[in-house]
Design an enzyme around this catalytic site. Structure first.
Site, PDB file in Angstrom:
ATOM      1  N   ASP A  79       0.848  -1.203   0.000  1.00 38.98           N
ATOM      2  CA  ASP A  79       0.000   0.000   0.000  1.00 38.98           C
ATOM      3  C   ASP A  79       0.878   1.245   0.000  1.00 38.98           C
ATOM      4  O   ASP A  79       1.766   1.389   0.842  1.00 38.98           O
ATOM      5  CB  ASP A  79      -0.896   0.002   1.250  1.00 38.98           C
ATOM      6  CG  ASP A  79      -1.840   1.198   1.263  1.00 38.98           C
ATOM      7  OD1 ASP A  79      -2.816   1.176   0.499  1.00 38.98           O
ATOM      8  OD2 ASP A  79      -1.586   2.168   2.002  1.00 38.98           O
ATOM      9  N   TYR A 135       2.814  10.258  -0.103  1.00 42.75           N
ATOM     10  CA  TYR A 135       3.835   9.768   0.831  1.00 42.75           C
ATOM     11  C   TYR A 135       5.222  10.164   0.311  1.00 42.75           C
ATOM     12  O   TYR A 135       5.776   9.519  -0.585  1.00 42.75           O
ATOM     13  CB  TYR A 135       3.758   8.248   1.017  1.00 42.75           C
ATOM     14  CG  TYR A 135       2.458   7.741   1.611  1.00 42.75           C
ATOM     15  CD1 TYR A 135       1.594   8.599   2.299  1.00 42.75           C
ATOM     16  CD2 TYR A 135       2.086   6.413   1.517  1.00 42.75           C
ATOM     17  CE1 TYR A 135       0.411   8.140   2.856  1.00 42.75           C
ATOM     18  CE2 TYR A 135       0.898   5.946   2.077  1.00 42.75           C
ATOM     19  CZ  TYR A 135       0.067   6.819   2.735  1.00 42.75           C
ATOM     20  OH  TYR A 135      -1.113   6.361   3.283  1.00 42.75           O
ATOM     21  N   TYR A 163      -5.811   0.675   8.370  1.00 40.22           N
ATOM     22  CA  TYR A 163      -4.507   1.354   8.425  1.00 40.22           C
ATOM     23  C   TYR A 163      -4.121   1.687   9.859  1.00 40.22           C
ATOM     24  O   TYR A 163      -4.972   1.801  10.740  1.00 40.22           O
ATOM     25  CB  TYR A 163      -4.444   2.547   7.482  1.00 40.22           C
ATOM     26  CG  TYR A 163      -5.148   3.857   7.797  1.00 40.22           C
ATOM     27  CD1 TYR A 163      -4.744   4.692   8.851  1.00 40.22           C
ATOM     28  CD2 TYR A 163      -6.154   4.329   6.962  1.00 40.22           C
ATOM     29  CE1 TYR A 163      -5.343   5.923   9.068  1.00 40.22           C
ATOM     30  CE2 TYR A 163      -6.767   5.569   7.169  1.00 40.22           C
ATOM     31  CZ  TYR A 163      -6.349   6.359   8.236  1.00 40.22           C
ATOM     32  OH  TYR A 163      -6.940   7.588   8.445  1.00 40.22           O
ATOM     33  N   GLY A 164      -2.784   1.816  10.040  1.00 42.06           N
ATOM     34  CA  GLY A 164      -2.293   2.054  11.395  1.00 42.06           C
ATOM     35  C   GLY A 164      -2.561   0.861  12.296  1.00 42.06           C
ATOM     36  O   GLY A 164      -2.866   1.029  13.482  1.00 42.06           O
ATOM     37  N   GLN A 171      11.910  -5.254  10.954  1.00 45.00           N
ATOM     38  CA  GLN A 171      10.615  -4.979  11.591  1.00 45.00           C
ATOM     39  C   GLN A 171       9.566  -6.013  11.185  1.00 45.00           C
ATOM     40  O   GLN A 171       8.555  -6.165  11.867  1.00 45.00           O
ATOM     41  CB  GLN A 171      10.141  -3.564  11.236  1.00 45.00           C
ATOM     42  CG  GLN A 171      10.959  -2.481  11.935  1.00 45.00           C
ATOM     43  CD  GLN A 171      10.587  -1.075  11.499  1.00 45.00           C
ATOM     44  OE1 GLN A 171      10.218  -0.844  10.350  1.00 45.00           O
ATOM     45  NE2 GLN A 171      10.700  -0.119  12.413  1.00 45.00           N
TER      46      GLN A 171
HETATM   47  P1  NAP Z   1       1.546   1.449  11.743  1.00 43.36           P
HETATM   48  O1  NAP Z   1       1.579   0.347  10.771  1.00 43.36           O
HETATM   49  O2  NAP Z   1       0.554   1.360  12.820  1.00 43.36           O
HETATM   50  O3  NAP Z   1       2.961   1.665  12.419  1.00 43.36           O
HETATM   51  C1  NAP Z   1       4.127   1.716  11.641  1.00 43.36           C
HETATM   52  C2  NAP Z   1       5.317   1.945  12.519  1.00 43.36           C
HETATM   53  O4  NAP Z   1       5.368   0.990  13.576  1.00 43.36           O
HETATM   54  C3  NAP Z   1       6.626   1.724  11.784  1.00 43.36           C
HETATM   55  O5  NAP Z   1       6.991   2.807  10.985  1.00 43.36           O
HETATM   56  C4  NAP Z   1       7.581   1.493  12.938  1.00 43.36           C
HETATM   57  O6  NAP Z   1       7.954   2.747  13.491  1.00 43.36           O
HETATM   58  C5  NAP Z   1       6.713   0.733  13.915  1.00 43.36           C
HETATM   59  N1  NAP Z   1       6.960  -0.706  13.766  1.00 43.36           N
HETATM   60  C6  NAP Z   1       6.529  -1.540  12.793  1.00 43.36           C
HETATM   61  N2  NAP Z   1       6.978  -2.777  13.012  1.00 43.36           N
HETATM   62  C7  NAP Z   1       7.715  -2.751  14.127  1.00 43.36           C
HETATM   63  C8  NAP Z   1       8.446  -3.705  14.860  1.00 43.36           C
HETATM   64  N3  NAP Z   1       8.525  -4.992  14.485  1.00 43.36           N
HETATM   65  N4  NAP Z   1       9.088  -3.306  15.988  1.00 43.36           N
HETATM   66  C9  NAP Z   1       9.025  -2.026  16.391  1.00 43.36           C
HETATM   67  N5  NAP Z   1       8.361  -1.057  15.731  1.00 43.36           N
HETATM   68  C10 NAP Z   1       7.705  -1.429  14.617  1.00 43.36           C
HETATM   69  O7  NAP Z   1       1.320   2.866  11.055  1.00 43.36           O
HETATM   70  P2  NAP Z   1       1.217   3.409   9.579  1.00 43.36           P
HETATM   71  O8  NAP Z   1       2.447   3.107   8.815  1.00 43.36           O
HETATM   72  O9  NAP Z   1       0.762   4.807   9.717  1.00 43.36           O
HETATM   73  O10 NAP Z   1       0.022   2.583   8.958  1.00 43.36           O
HETATM   74  C11 NAP Z   1       0.211   1.502   8.077  1.00 43.36           C
HETATM   75  C12 NAP Z   1      -0.044   1.918   6.641  1.00 43.36           C
HETATM   76  O11 NAP Z   1      -1.406   2.309   6.478  1.00 43.36           O
HETATM   77  C13 NAP Z   1       0.744   3.156   6.152  1.00 43.36           C
HETATM   78  O12 NAP Z   1       2.106   2.866   5.897  1.00 43.36           O
HETATM   79  C14 NAP Z   1      -0.055   3.515   4.939  1.00 43.36           C
HETATM   80  O13 NAP Z   1       0.240   2.630   3.871  1.00 43.36           O
HETATM   81  C15 NAP Z   1      -1.477   3.290   5.438  1.00 43.36           C
HETATM   82  N6  NAP Z   1      -2.094   4.531   5.985  1.00 43.36           N
HETATM   83  C16 NAP Z   1      -3.131   5.069   5.292  1.00 43.36           C
HETATM   84  C17 NAP Z   1      -3.746   6.228   5.718  1.00 43.36           C
HETATM   85  C18 NAP Z   1      -4.905   6.774   4.931  1.00 43.36           C
HETATM   86  O14 NAP Z   1      -5.341   7.914   5.161  1.00 43.36           O
HETATM   87  N7  NAP Z   1      -5.437   6.005   4.011  1.00 43.36           N
HETATM   88  C19 NAP Z   1      -3.309   6.870   6.897  1.00 43.36           C
HETATM   89  C20 NAP Z   1      -2.271   6.283   7.619  1.00 43.36           C
HETATM   90  C21 NAP Z   1      -1.675   5.110   7.150  1.00 43.36           C
HETATM   91  P3  NAP Z   1       9.489   3.228  13.431  1.00 43.36           P
HETATM   92  O15 NAP Z   1       9.914   2.963  12.009  1.00 43.36           O
HETATM   93  O16 NAP Z   1       9.481   4.627  13.808  1.00 43.36           O
HETATM   94  O17 NAP Z   1      10.196   2.323  14.404  1.00 43.36           O
END
Ligand code: NAP
Length: 332
Positions: free
Chosen positions: A52, A57, A202-203, A284
């Site tokens: 995704d 981004y 997401y998140g 990660q």
């Molecule tokens: P997330 O998946 O909840 O958290 C990602 C962060 O968690 C990573 O950058 C990392 O932070 C940490 N992490 C991941 N695996 C880990 C591990 N094994 N150990 C320790 N820390 C770990 O947040 P997100 O990236 O915001 O959400 C996921 C995806 O959803 C996004 O990348 C995007 O594709 C999508 N999204 C969409 C929208 C929308 O409006 N449609 C909004 C937000 C997100 P660090 O790298 O800082 O350690």
């Protein structure tokens, strides 16, 4: 790796998707391109076939890195989900899902991604100044032209999806959804379940809170959005960290798992969901195998709810991330 069909598109994908917002660097304090490419390739090696991304981004950077990572024969092994409808000027982001903007944006995305078709094309945020029908009609035309395979929306409410679905087949919705951010349980999740939409949550780790690696001394660098995210700042940070500690203990006692595995499994056990897991370093993704092989029973779900009610006494939604609803004056 568990699979799911995206709506009724006929497109199958993994139920864990790699999120590449952080890979774009913007709002995450930067990222390293070599690591980012290695992360995407590592995800595919581990069976994560859904990637995704979005134009916004890193203002094109995330899509470009995804394109680079998928050279050498990987493109056909994955499903690329990208987005449309957020524009930017002078570093400021705004919503624009007008047909002309979509037509221009898809060509930019296809070029950056190095592909001639996008598997899932999602409207990033509802543009309240453009009729939903106009946006839907344009995406439907793109599908008929073979430029996209399935259509999704993100951050849409059910009424907005109804307007969209009156014109075009919708296969997916992408809302925020994790143990701490559960607003969609009141409307979007039941709507999606009823109408056959796949939910790309997401998140799923609540921006890393549910990874289990954070502590009261964790700090963030540069433009990292967690510097201003109310969950990561006093007074709430301590509450969420206390919740994570209790969830850690629960995951261990009940399943012998980490809190990260519990959090992702919980999302997958809530309905027709995909968990989007953001990562920018290959390591990660090491715990990916731990998400398989168990389900969260009703008693544990109830215990999770009790923990959250006790520890997070002042919950807060992810609404702070929403881009402005009006285009800036003077936008062509
Ligand atoms: P997330 O998946 O909840 O958290 C990602 C962060 O968690 C990573 O950058 C990392 O932070 C940490 N992490 C991941 N695996 C880990 C591990 N094994 N150990 C320790 N820390 C770990 O947040 P997100 O990236 O915001 O959400 C996921 C995806 O959803 C996004 O990348 C995007 O594709 C999508 N999204 C969409 C929208 C929308 O409006 N449609 C909004 C937000 C997100 P660090 O790298 O800082 O350690």
């Amino acid at each position: 790796m568990e699979q799911i069909e995206i709506g009724t598109s006929g497109l199958a994908t993994s139920r864990i998707g790699l999120g590449t917002w952080a890979i774009g660097g913007w709002m995450w304090g930067g990222s390293d391109e070599k690591d980012a490419i290695a992360t995407i390739r590592s995800a595919v090696e581990r069976g994560i076939t859904l990637i995704d991304t979005a134009p916004v981004y890193g203002f094109g950077r995330s899509e470009e890195i995804v394109g680079k990572a998928l050279t050498g024969g990987l493109r056909d092994k994955v499903q690329i989900a990208t987005k449309v409808g957020l524009a930017w000027a002078d570093g400021k982001v705004f919503r624009d899902s007008r047909p002309a903007r979509i037509r221009a944006e898809i060509e930019d995305s296809l070029r950056r991604l190095g592909t001639d078709v996008i598997d899932l094309y999602q409207v990033h945020w509802p543009d309240l100044e453009t009729p939903f029908e106009d946006t839907a009609r344009t995406l439907d035309a793109l599908r008929q032209e073979g430029k996209i395979r399935a259509i999704g929306v993100s951050n849409y409410a059910p009424a907005q999806m109804e307007a969209f679905r009156a014109v075009a087949q919708l296969d997916a919705v992408q809302p925020p959804y994790n143990l701490f951010e559960r607003e969609i349980e009141a409307d979007v999740l039941p709507y999606a379940t009823r109408t056959g939409l796949t939910v790309l949550s997401y998140g799923a780790l609540c921006r890393g809170l549910l990874s289990g690696r954070m502590s009261a001394t964790t700090t963030f660098e540069g433009d990292d959005l967690r510097k201003v995210d109310p969950k990561f700042t006093p007074p709430r940070f301590a509450q969420y960290l206390a919740a994570v500690e209790e969830l850690k203990a629960l995951a261990k006692v009940r399943y012998g798992k980490s809190v990260l595995a519990l959090a992702l499994r919980w999302v997958l056990d809530q309905g027709p969901t995909i968990a989007l897991w953001g990562a920018r370093h290959p390591g990660q993704l090491d715990p990916v195998g731990d998400v398989d092989g168990f389900h969260i029973d009703a008693d544990t779900k109830a215990e999770i709810d009790t923990i959250l009610a006790r520890t997070v006494t002042d919950p807060v939604s992810p609404a702070f991330m929403a881009p402005p609803t009006r285009r800036p004056a003077g936008t062509p």
